[in-house]
Enzyme design. Structure first.
Site, mmCIF file in Angstrom:
data_model
loop_
_atom_site.group_PDB
_atom_site.id
_atom_site.type_symbol
_atom_site.label_atom_id
_atom_site.label_comp_id
_atom_site.label_asym_id
_atom_site.label_seq_id
_atom_site.Cartn_x
_atom_site.Cartn_y
_atom_site.Cartn_z
ATOM 1 N N GLY A 21 74.358 64.354 49.465
ATOM 2 C CA GLY A 21 73.174 63.508 49.394
ATOM 3 C C GLY A 21 72.750 63.311 47.939
ATOM 4 N N ALA A 23 70.772 64.990 45.962
ATOM 5 C CA ALA A 23 70.782 66.164 45.086
ATOM 6 C C ALA A 23 72.214 66.552 44.724
ATOM 7 C CB ALA A 23 70.065 67.327 45.770
ATOM 8 N N SER A 49 69.888 63.042 54.888
ATOM 9 C CA SER A 49 68.649 62.248 54.956
ATOM 10 C C SER A 49 68.623 61.155 53.895
ATOM 11 C CB SER A 49 67.429 63.147 54.729
ATOM 12 O OG SER A 49 67.277 64.031 55.778
ATOM 13 N N ALA A 53 66.484 57.231 53.834
ATOM 14 C CA ALA A 53 65.178 57.065 53.178
ATOM 15 C C ALA A 53 64.780 55.590 53.161
ATOM 16 C CB ALA A 53 65.222 57.625 51.767
ATOM 17 N N GLN A 54 63.513 55.348 53.426
ATOM 18 C CA GLN A 54 63.054 53.962 53.518
ATOM 19 C C GLN A 54 62.185 53.577 52.324
ATOM 20 O OE1 GLN A 54 61.087 53.235 57.277
ATOM 21 N NE2 GLN A 54 62.961 53.415 58.452
ATOM 22 N N GLY A 55 61.029 54.272 52.198
ATOM 23 C CA GLY A 55 59.960 53.837 51.298
ATOM 24 C C GLY A 55 60.390 53.662 49.861
ATOM 25 N N GLY A 56 60.921 54.704 49.214
ATOM 26 C CA GLY A 56 61.359 54.562 47.834
ATOM 27 C C GLY A 56 61.230 55.830 47.014
ATOM 28 N N GLU A 120 52.002 54.043 48.712
ATOM 29 C CA GLU A 120 52.087 54.893 49.905
ATOM 30 C C GLU A 120 50.917 55.873 49.915
ATOM 31 O OE1 GLU A 120 56.853 54.865 50.830
ATOM 32 O OE2 GLU A 120 56.094 56.502 49.628
ATOM 33 N N ASP A 223 71.138 74.562 57.315
ATOM 34 C CA ASP A 223 72.320 75.383 56.994
ATOM 35 C C ASP A 223 72.215 76.011 55.602
ATOM 36 O OD1 ASP A 223 73.038 74.113 59.310
ATOM 37 O OD2 ASP A 223 74.936 73.314 58.575
ATOM 38 N N HIS A 244 55.666 63.298 59.702
ATOM 39 C CA HIS A 244 55.360 61.930 59.269
ATOM 40 C C HIS A 244 54.478 61.312 60.339
ATOM 41 C CE1 HIS A 244 55.790 57.820 57.913
ATOM 42 N NE2 HIS A 244 56.463 58.237 56.856
ATOM 43 N N ARG A 292 49.620 62.572 54.160
ATOM 44 C CA ARG A 292 50.283 62.619 55.462
ATOM 45 C C ARG A 292 49.735 63.642 56.431
ATOM 46 N NH1 ARG A 292 56.490 61.869 53.862
ATOM 47 N NH2 ARG A 292 56.081 59.706 53.322
ATOM 48 N N HIS A 353 59.364 65.547 59.643
ATOM 49 C CA HIS A 353 59.961 64.613 58.678
ATOM 50 C C HIS A 353 60.577 65.301 57.464
ATOM 51 C CE1 HIS A 353 60.467 60.870 56.545
ATOM 52 N NE2 HIS A 353 59.684 61.258 55.561
ATOM 53 N N ARG A 388 54.123 67.598 50.824
ATOM 54 C CA ARG A 388 54.795 66.714 49.874
ATOM 55 C C ARG A 388 54.115 65.353 49.801
ATOM 56 N NH1 ARG A 388 59.002 62.728 50.400
ATOM 57 N NH2 ARG A 388 58.958 63.096 52.642
HETATM 58 P P1 FAD Z 1 70.510 65.244 52.271
HETATM 59 O O1 FAD Z 1 70.465 63.884 51.732
HETATM 60 O O2 FAD Z 1 69.899 65.545 53.545
HETATM 61 O O3 FAD Z 1 72.005 65.721 52.189
HETATM 62 C C1 FAD Z 1 72.416 66.963 52.716
HETATM 63 C C2 FAD Z 1 73.903 67.051 52.572
HETATM 64 O O4 FAD Z 1 74.327 68.362 52.908
HETATM 65 C C3 FAD Z 1 74.666 66.123 53.503
HETATM 66 O O5 FAD Z 1 75.801 65.627 52.827
HETATM 67 C C4 FAD Z 1 75.107 67.047 54.629
HETATM 68 O O6 FAD Z 1 76.297 66.627 55.282
HETATM 69 C C5 FAD Z 1 75.367 68.307 53.829
HETATM 70 N N1 FAD Z 1 75.367 69.531 54.627
HETATM 71 C C6 FAD Z 1 74.365 70.055 55.372
HETATM 72 N N2 FAD Z 1 74.777 71.199 55.951
HETATM 73 C C7 FAD Z 1 76.037 71.402 55.537
HETATM 74 C C8 FAD Z 1 77.016 72.381 55.789
HETATM 75 N N3 FAD Z 1 76.792 73.425 56.604
HETATM 76 N N4 FAD Z 1 78.231 72.250 55.214
HETATM 77 C C9 FAD Z 1 78.518 71.208 54.404
HETATM 78 N N5 FAD Z 1 77.634 70.246 54.131
HETATM 79 C C10 FAD Z 1 76.422 70.347 54.700
HETATM 80 N N6 FAD Z 1 62.077 60.743 50.451
HETATM 81 C C11 FAD Z 1 61.643 59.951 49.459
HETATM 82 O O7 FAD Z 1 61.451 60.423 48.315
HETATM 83 N N7 FAD Z 1 61.407 58.637 49.688
HETATM 84 C C12 FAD Z 1 61.597 58.055 50.899
HETATM 85 O O8 FAD Z 1 61.395 56.867 51.077
HETATM 86 C C13 FAD Z 1 62.031 58.879 51.965
HETATM 87 N N8 FAD Z 1 62.213 58.356 53.214
HETATM 88 C C14 FAD Z 1 62.737 59.159 54.180
HETATM 89 C C15 FAD Z 1 63.015 58.605 55.436
HETATM 90 C C16 FAD Z 1 63.593 59.379 56.429
HETATM 91 C C17 FAD Z 1 63.900 58.779 57.771
HETATM 92 C C18 FAD Z 1 63.878 60.742 56.169
HETATM 93 C C19 FAD Z 1 64.492 61.617 57.234
HETATM 94 C C20 FAD Z 1 63.588 61.299 54.928
HETATM 95 C C21 FAD Z 1 63.022 60.522 53.928
HETATM 96 N N9 FAD Z 1 62.745 61.048 52.682
HETATM 97 C C22 FAD Z 1 62.293 60.234 51.686
HETATM 98 C C23 FAD Z 1 63.155 62.416 52.336
HETATM 99 C C24 FAD Z 1 64.479 62.354 51.556
HETATM 100 O O9 FAD Z 1 65.312 61.381 52.132
HETATM 101 C C25 FAD Z 1 65.203 63.689 51.576
HETATM 102 O O10 FAD Z 1 64.328 64.731 51.251
HETATM 103 C C26 FAD Z 1 66.338 63.689 50.560
HETATM 104 O O11 FAD Z 1 67.187 62.598 50.785
HETATM 105 C C27 FAD Z 1 67.123 64.981 50.674
HETATM 106 O O12 FAD Z 1 68.274 64.872 49.877
HETATM 107 P P2 FAD Z 1 69.242 66.110 49.745
HETATM 108 O O13 FAD Z 1 70.322 65.690 48.827
HETATM 109 O O14 FAD Z 1 68.482 67.327 49.446
HETATM 110 O O15 FAD Z 1 69.809 66.310 51.218
HETATM 111 C C1 SIN Z 2 58.395 56.594 54.153
HETATM 112 O O1 SIN Z 2 59.020 55.602 53.809
HETATM 113 O O2 SIN Z 2 57.337 56.577 54.771
HETATM 114 C C2 SIN Z 2 58.977 57.908 53.805
HETATM 115 C C3 SIN Z 2 58.659 58.220 52.416
HETATM 116 C C4 SIN Z 2 58.871 59.664 52.182
HETATM 117 O O3 SIN Z 2 59.171 60.410 53.111
HETATM 118 O O4 SIN Z 2 58.723 60.071 51.033
#
Ligand code: FAD
Ligand code: SIN
Length: 535
Positions: A21, A23, A49, A53-56, A120, A223, A244, A292, A353, A388
């Site tokens: 993702g 990070a 996730s 992500a939608q909002g930004g 937002e 995990d 959310h 929120r 959320h 958050r």
């Molecule tokens: P993720 O993007 O969740 O990636 C996790 C990764 O780890 C994936 O590749 C997964 O396959 C991998 N993984 C997990 N477990 C294992 C395992 N056991 N072995 C190997 N790989 C594994 N945030 C915002 O700032 N703005 C937004 O607009 C926003 N909108 C959102 C809308 C929705 C519907 C959701 C659910 C969240 C939203 N968020 C938003 C939150 C944001 O998207 C997440 O917090 C962020 O993307 C997390 O990124 P990450 O890289 O930490 O993890």
């Molecule tokens: C949203 O678009 O409402 C999600 C934004 C966020 O989770 O930061």
């Protein structure tokens, strides 16, 4: 049937990143300038996730806005539990994160040549850069394209990390602590691979699927948090689960988010029968743009008080063209379900959320364990505190992904070579003939977490959940010790471990702060304190 699962030791890379993702890929791209990086992901490379992500992404880019404003909004939403140094660290780096994403080709929306900024809840200014209402997909795509183009990055999808390799997996045991990579299940072959490296970055996302209703994808089973905990890292503030306010209420589509930006662009929350704009009764000043936790609790209260299935989110008073232009993805999805958001209200309910708590990291993204760094939603960095602020989480992924990479590179010469590691031993397990146990337990956890550890808590409900967890723990550990690992079993074990950490943390907090609201301790303590669990 006894089965000897094949095992393989692999150490062709300098650094392992778990998660593809925002990070994980940010860290991988920064590391790959000088090092060979292996990225592992469960399921597909777009399964986290980030793609949803939608909002930004929040960033101070408007001349009328300041870092101080963004810091203040973040700390107000976080109910004072945030670490100010972390908040400043992240917010001051937001503009350069956006610049880097633009360089990678993310096509942020523009308005007369400048970036378009939406608004937002909890933000005192317009400061959310976005790509329509599908920002995450654009970011995920740009990061994956860049990673694919890098000769120093190998990405392996279909690898479910099982456990971090620590000193106890050495051929000769010599104390605990250091992390040397990860054992991962190859989902296609059933082989357990040991991926060994000098440094490991954990970026495995949140634990939202602990709850029956969640906007998070199927794989958000905690995990990373569970693996780090089992390896000996501290975990903090797990009781701070964000709900959310506006997830679509639809019996077929269970986890479709309606972005907060709909309220940011003027959407009203209404009682579905009387049409009353009820936020006036809960937060007359900020109304639908209160943080929120406030809005989610208000909706929960309306639903419980009036026996409703949902409330209405209505933006039909805005011109139809404006609505379609700002929210094309949501408009398309709702149209496919027979709802025209330009002329009709949208039925919505709160849903889990975001996981605010997680593995404790410092400003360098280092965890308690030498050799292990962590970034993104699986961490507790001090940025979010007790709640958050919207659109601060993708930002955290970019800033901490970079921080992990620069700390690893700075320390590279002093990082020891990995020792000889034992192969995964599967000689004492057999194939399961009772997959139903996994499904049953998974459903049970999600249901009692929703009912007992949700938006409004009591000590009695938390204790009920703790009792259920104790019973399930024995069953799941027996099952794990007896049968060949599958992704479903690994996830169930981690889901249960995450639920345990959430409930333990919630029982330990004797106040109501931010996302943790309990009828038994409705007051706020004078001094904000993190809930830190030590393995
Ligand atoms: P993720 O993007 O969740 O990636 C996790 C990764 O780890 C994936 O590749 C997964 O396959 C991998 N993984 C997990 N477990 C294992 C395992 N056991 N072995 C190997 N790989 C594994 N945030 C915002 O700032 N703005 C937004 O607009 C926003 N909108 C959102 C809308 C929705 C519907 C959701 C659910 C969240 C939203 N968020 C938003 C939150 C944001 O998207 C997440 O917090 C962020 O993307 C997390 O990124 P990450 O890289 O930490 O993890
Ligand atoms: C949203 O678009 O409402 C999600 C934004 C966020 O989770 O930061």
């Amino acid at each position: 049937m006894k089965l000897r699962m094949k095992s393989a030791l692999q150490s062709d890379h300098d650094i392992i990143v778990i998660g593809s993702g925002a990070a994980g890929l940010t860290a991988a791209l920064a590391l790959a300038e000088t090092r060979r990086v292996l990225v592992l992901a469960k399921g597909s490379l777009t399964g986290g996730s980030t793609a949803w992500a939608q909002g930004g992404i929040a960033a101070v880019l408007d001349a009328g806005d300041t870092f101080d404003n963004h810091v203040r909004d973040t700390m107000v939403a976080g109910a004072g539990l945030n670490d100010r140094e972390t908040v400043e660290f992240v917010i001051e780096r937001a503009p350069e994160s956006i610049d880097r994403l633009i360089e990678l080709g993310v096509p942020f929306n523009k308005d007369s040549g400048d970036l378009h900024l939406t608004r937002e809840g909890g933000h005192s200014h317009r400061r959310i850069v976005h790509v329509d209402d599908a920002t995450g997909w654009a970011v995920q795509e740009a990061l994956l394209n860049a990673a694919n183009a890098s000769p120093n990055i190998t990405m392996l999808a279909g690898r479910t990390a099982i456990d971090l390799i620590t000193d106890r997996h050495r051929k000769t045991y010599s104390g605990a602590g250091h992390v040397w990579g990860v054992y991962a299940l190859n989902e296609e072959t059933g082989e357990v691979e040991a991926h060994i490296a000098r440094a490991t970055v954990l970026a495995a996302g949140g634990a939202g699927r602990c709850y029956l209703f969640s906007t998070a994808p199927r794989g958000a089973t905690g995990d990373g948090i569970a693996m780090a905990w089992r390896a000996g890292a501290r975990v903090s503030n797990m009781e701070m689960m964000q709900f959310h306010p506006t997830c679509l209420y639809n019996l077929e589509v269970k986890n479709f988010l309606i972005t907060e930006a709909v309220r940011g662009e003027g959407g009203h929350l209404l009682h579905p029968e009387t049409g009353h704009r009820f936020m006036a009764d809960y937060d007359a000043e900020r109304m639908e743009l209160a943080p929120r936790d406030v809005v989610a609790r208000a909706i929960d209260d309306q639903i419980k008080r009036y026996g409703l299935d949902y409330v209405h989110l209505d933006i039909s008073h805005q011109p139809a063209e404006f609505v379609r232009e700002h929210f094309p993805t949501i408009d398309e999805k709702l149209s496919s379900l027979g709802i025209d958001m330009t002329s009709q209200p949208i039925p919505v309910v709160p849903a889990q959320h975001y996981t605010c708590g997680g593995v404790v990291v410092g400003l360098d993204a280092a965890t308690d364990l030498p050799g292990l760094w962590a970034a993104g939603e699986c961490t507790e960095s001090g940025l979010h505190g007790a709640n958050r602020l919207a659109s601060n989480s993708l930002l955290e992924c970019f800033v901490y992904g970079e921080a992990a990479a620069s700390d690893i590179l700075a320390k590279w010469d002093s990082l020891p070579e990995p020792p000889t590691i034992r192969e995964w031993d599967a000689t004492r397990v057999s194939d399961s003939d009772e997959q139903v146990v996994i499904k049953q337990n998974w459903t049970e956890i999600r249901r009692f977490m929703w009912n007992y550890v949700g938006i409004v808590r009591t000590t009695k409900r938390l204790e009920r959940a703790a009792n259920r967890i104790d019973l399930l723990n024995k069953e799941v550990e027996d099952y794990y010790g007896s049968f060949v690992v599958t992704t479903d079993l690994i996830e169930l074990r981690n889901l249960l471990q995450s639920a345990k950490l959430i409930v333990r943390s919630a029982l330990a907090r004797h106040e109501s702060r931010g996302l943790h609201y309990t009828l038994d301790y409705p007051e706020l303590d004078e001094t904000p304190q993190d809930t830190v669990l030590i393995p």
